[in-house]
Design an enzyme around this catalytic site. Structure first.
Site, PDB file in Angstrom:
ATOM      1  N   CYS A  31      26.313  47.229  72.050  1.00  0.00           N
ATOM      2  CA  CYS A  31      26.814  48.045  70.870  1.00  0.00           C
ATOM      3  C   CYS A  31      26.651  49.570  70.868  1.00  0.00           C
ATOM      4  CB  CYS A  31      26.408  47.345  69.475  1.00  0.00           C
ATOM      5  SG  CYS A  31      26.812  48.526  68.115  1.00  0.00           S
ATOM      6  N   CYS A  34      25.142  51.119  67.729  1.00  0.00           N
ATOM      7  CA  CYS A  34      23.951  50.746  67.771  1.00  0.00           C
ATOM      8  C   CYS A  34      22.906  51.720  68.328  1.00  0.00           C
ATOM      9  CB  CYS A  34      23.622  49.313  68.010  1.00  0.00           C
ATOM     10  SG  CYS A  34      24.560  48.102  67.247  1.00  0.00           S
TER      11      CYS A  34
END
Length: 102
Positions: A31, A34
């Site tokens: 991600c 993230c």
């Protein structure tokens, strides 16, 4: 200093039974957002000792992700006295993190 990673086996002890409020960063290694918020969470962790901030990889603990309704990453879960009190999904700024845990 990097944030502590919590496994599904440590989740109850480190999050639900913590004597401090806990902000859980639900993330995945693939991600992009993230990875972008990780340094912000580290900064907040270093500046605020009243809240414990940990990382939880949803790929390694799908049951916990499902239990708390995590459908996308990043998702921030805020626990107080073992209870989930707030959820925030998506990219956030440092100020939004600070507001979220206030």
């Amino acid at each position: 200093m990097s944030l502590e990673k919590v496994s599904e086996y440590e989740f109850d002890e480190e999050v639900l039974r913590s004597d401090k409020p806990v902000l859980v960063d639900m993330y995945a290694d693939w991600c992009g957002p993230c990875k972008q918020i990780a340094p912000l969470l580290e900064e907040v962790s270093n500046e605020n000792e009243s809240v414990k901030i940990v990382k939880f990889n949803v790929e390694d603990g799908r049951d916990i992700a499902v239990k708390y309704g995590v459908r996308g990453v990043p998702t921030l879960l805020y626990f107080v006295n073992g209870e989930l009190v707030k959820t925030k999904v998506g990219m956030v700024t440092k100020n939004q993190i600070i507001e979220f845990i206030s």
